[in-house]
Design an enzyme around this catalytic site. Structure first.
Site, PDB file in Angstrom:
ATOM      1  N   ASP A 187      -6.660  -0.123   3.602  1.00 16.66           N
ATOM      2  CA  ASP A 187      -5.839   1.021   3.201  1.00 16.66           C
ATOM      3  C   ASP A 187      -4.904   1.453   4.333  1.00 16.66           C
ATOM      4  OD1 ASP A 187      -4.977   2.924   1.434  1.00 16.66           O
ATOM      5  OD2 ASP A 187      -6.607   4.341   1.836  1.00 16.66           O
TER       6      ASP A 187
ATOM      7  N   HIS B 265       3.072  -3.437   3.484  1.00 17.25           N
ATOM      8  CA  HIS B 265       2.300  -4.414   2.701  1.00 17.25           C
ATOM      9  C   HIS B 265       2.463  -5.819   3.274  1.00 17.25           C
ATOM     10  CE1 HIS B 265       1.255  -1.318  -0.023  1.00 17.25           C
ATOM     11  NE2 HIS B 265       2.430  -1.203  -0.604  1.00 17.25           N
TER      12      HIS B 265
ATOM     13  N   LEU C 175     -15.720 -19.727   5.768  1.00 17.48           N
ATOM     14  CA  LEU C 175     -15.774 -18.340   5.308  1.00 17.48           C
ATOM     15  C   LEU C 175     -15.671 -18.238   3.781  1.00 17.48           C
ATOM     16  CD1 LEU C 175     -15.646 -15.279   6.289  1.00 17.48           C
ATOM     17  CD2 LEU C 175     -13.172 -15.475   5.951  1.00 17.48           C
TER      18      LEU C 175
HETATM   19  C1  IPE Z   1      -7.618   1.462  -2.813  1.00 19.02           C
HETATM   20  O1  IPE Z   1      -6.615   2.060  -2.081  1.00 19.02           O
HETATM   21  C2  IPE Z   1      -7.149   0.169  -3.376  1.00 19.02           C
HETATM   22  C3  IPE Z   1      -6.762  -0.848  -2.414  1.00 19.02           C
HETATM   23  C4  IPE Z   1      -6.894  -0.799  -1.123  1.00 19.02           C
HETATM   24  C5  IPE Z   1      -6.194  -2.019  -2.999  1.00 19.02           C
HETATM   25  P1  IPE Z   1      -5.662   3.179  -2.690  1.00 19.02           P
HETATM   26  O2  IPE Z   1      -4.794   3.610  -1.590  1.00 19.02           O
HETATM   27  O3  IPE Z   1      -5.009   2.698  -3.925  1.00 19.02           O
HETATM   28  O4  IPE Z   1      -6.711   4.307  -3.105  1.00 19.02           O
HETATM   29  P2  IPE Z   1      -6.486   5.850  -3.362  1.00 19.02           P
HETATM   30  O5  IPE Z   1      -5.454   5.971  -4.437  1.00 19.02           O
HETATM   31  O6  IPE Z   1      -6.021   6.452  -2.078  1.00 19.02           O
HETATM   32  O7  IPE Z   1      -7.841   6.360  -3.757  1.00 19.02           O
HETATM   33  C1  IPE Z   2      -3.259  -0.334   0.865  1.00 20.10           C
HETATM   34  O1  IPE Z   2      -2.280   0.459   1.431  1.00 20.10           O
HETATM   35  C2  IPE Z   2      -2.699  -1.477   0.060  1.00 20.10           C
HETATM   36  C3  IPE Z   2      -2.697  -1.251  -1.410  1.00 20.10           C
HETATM   37  C4  IPE Z   2      -3.328  -0.299  -2.056  1.00 20.10           C
HETATM   38  C5  IPE Z   2      -1.924  -2.195  -2.210  1.00 20.10           C
HETATM   39  P1  IPE Z   2      -1.605   1.654   0.634  1.00 20.10           P
HETATM   40  O2  IPE Z   2      -0.448   1.143  -0.129  1.00 20.10           O
HETATM   41  O3  IPE Z   2      -2.619   2.365  -0.197  1.00 20.10           O
HETATM   42  O4  IPE Z   2      -1.091   2.589   1.805  1.00 20.10           O
HETATM   43  P2  IPE Z   2      -1.242   4.154   1.902  1.00 20.10           P
HETATM   44  O5  IPE Z   2      -2.683   4.475   1.669  1.00 20.10           O
HETATM   45  O6  IPE Z   2      -0.354   4.738   0.841  1.00 20.10           O
HETATM   46  O7  IPE Z   2      -0.793   4.477   3.268  1.00 20.10           O
HETATM   47 MG    MG Z   3      -3.854   3.935   0.081  1.00 20.13          MG
END
Ligand code: IPE
Ligand code: IPE
Ligand code: MG
Length: 239
Positions: A14, A31, A125
Site C-alpha cells: 500500500d 504504481h 519462491l
Molecule cells: C488494498 O489497498 C488493496 C491493495 C493493496 C491492492 P487499498 O489502498 O485499496 O485499501 P483501502 O481502500 O485503503 O482500504
Molecule cells: C497500493 O497503493 C496499490 C494498489 C491498491 C493498486 P495505493 O494505490 O493504494 O496507494 P495509496 O494508498 O492511495 O497511497
Molecule cells: Mg492504498
C-alpha cells in the site's frame, strides 16, 4: 538463538499513490515504481529464506477508482505479467494467482494463464499474486462450488470440514501466512485473506511500498521473532 524465518509472508503493498504525490508525481508513477520494487523484494525474500510470498495487487474494491487510474493499472498488469513470465523463468519462481481473473480482458487472462502454467514446475519462491482478489468474493465463490457439489450428491453437508473449505479457496495447498505486512500506515485488512490470516502475526509500517527495502523486510522478521505465538494454547514455560 537463531532467528526464525517465516515460511510464508503476505504483504498488502500500500501507499504507491501517496508516495508518488509526496514526490510531486502522478499516482501512476507510484504504481510503476511499486511494480519494480516487487521484483526486487521477491529476490530479497528468497535470499532471506522465505518460501512463500503473497502480494495484494488489486482488490475487488479497487474498480471503484477513477477510470483513468484503473486503466493505467490494467496497462501496468499487462506489462508486469509479461516481464514476470521471464522473471519466473530466470529466478525459478512458481507463480500462482489468487482472485477472479474473469473480469480482465482476454489478452491479460491469457498471459496470466501462461505465467502460471509456464512456472508451475519451478522449485524456487512460491509467489502468489492477488489480482481482482477479495476475501469475501473468494469465500463466496468457494461456497457456490461446495453447494453445487452437495446439490449434485457428490458431497454431504455433514462431511464439510475446515479442510474442505480451505481446499476450495484460491489458496488451496498453500500454507497459511505466518506474517502479514502492510505498508504505508493503514491498519486494516481491506478484504485480504480473512480465512487464511486467522493466526498470522501482523506488522504495520509507515514506509510506503515503493520505498520498502530488504532492510524493512528484515526488520519485520525481527519483530516477528519477538512475538509470542500461541495458537490458542499455552507454552510449557508459561504454564
Ligand atoms: C488494498 O489497498 C488493496 C491493495 C493493496 C491492492 P487499498 O489502498 O485499496 O485499501 P483501502 O481502500 O485503503 O482500504
Ligand atoms: C497500493 O497503493 C496499490 C494498489 C491498491 C493498486 P495505493 O494505490 O493504494 O496507494 P495509496 O494508498 O492511495 O497511497
Ligand atoms: Mg492504498
Amino acid at each position: 538463538m537463531d532467528r526464525i524465518i517465516p515460511q510464508h509472508v503476505a504483504i498488502i503493498v500500500d501507499g504507491n499513490g501517496r508516495w508518488a504525490k509526496s514526490k510531486g508525481m502522478p499516482r501512476n508513477y507510484g504504481h510503476i515504481r511499486g511494480a519494480k520494487n516487487l521484483e526486487v523484494i521477491c529476490e530479497d525474500a528468497w535470499d532471506i529464506g522465505i518460501k512463500y510470498l503473497t502480494v495484494y495487487l488489486f482488490s475487488t474494491e479497487n474498480w471503484k477508482r477513477s477510470t483513468e487510474e484503473v486503466g493505467a493499472l490494467m496497462q501496468l498488469f499487462h506489462r508486469y505479467t509479461k516481464s514476470s513470465i521471464k522473471m519466473a523463468r530466470d529466478n525459478n519462481m512458481k507463480v500462482r494467482l489468487l482472485g477472479d481473473p474473469s473480469a480482465f480482458d482476454q489478452e491479460l487472462q491469457r498471459n496470466l494463464t501462461e505465467l502460471v502454467e509456464s512456472s508451475k514446475y519451478n522449485t524456487g519462491l512460491n509467489f502468489q499474486i492477488a489480482l481482482n482478489y477479495g476475501s469475501r468474493d473468494e469465500i463466496t465463490r468457494a461456497v457456490r462450488r461446495i453447494a453445487a457439489q452437495c446439490r449434485d450428491g457428490l458431497l454431504r453437508p455433514e462431511e464439510i470440514t475446515e479442510q474442505t473449505i480451505a481446499s476450495y479457496l484460491d489458496t488451496a495447498g498453500i500454507p497459511d501466512p505466518d506474517l502479514l505486512i502492510r505498508t504505508s500506515g493503514e491498519q486494516r485488512l481491506s478484504n485480504y485473506l480473512m480465512w487464511q490470516l486467522a493466526y498470522t502475526e501482523f506488522y504495520f509500517t509507515q514506509t510506503p511500498w515503493p520505498a520498502f527495502t530488504k532492510a524493512d523486510l528484515e526488520k519485520a522478521i525481527d519483530v516477528y521473532n519477538q512475538r509470542d505465538r500461541r495458537f490458542g494454547g499455552v507454552k510449557k514455560e508459561d504454564e
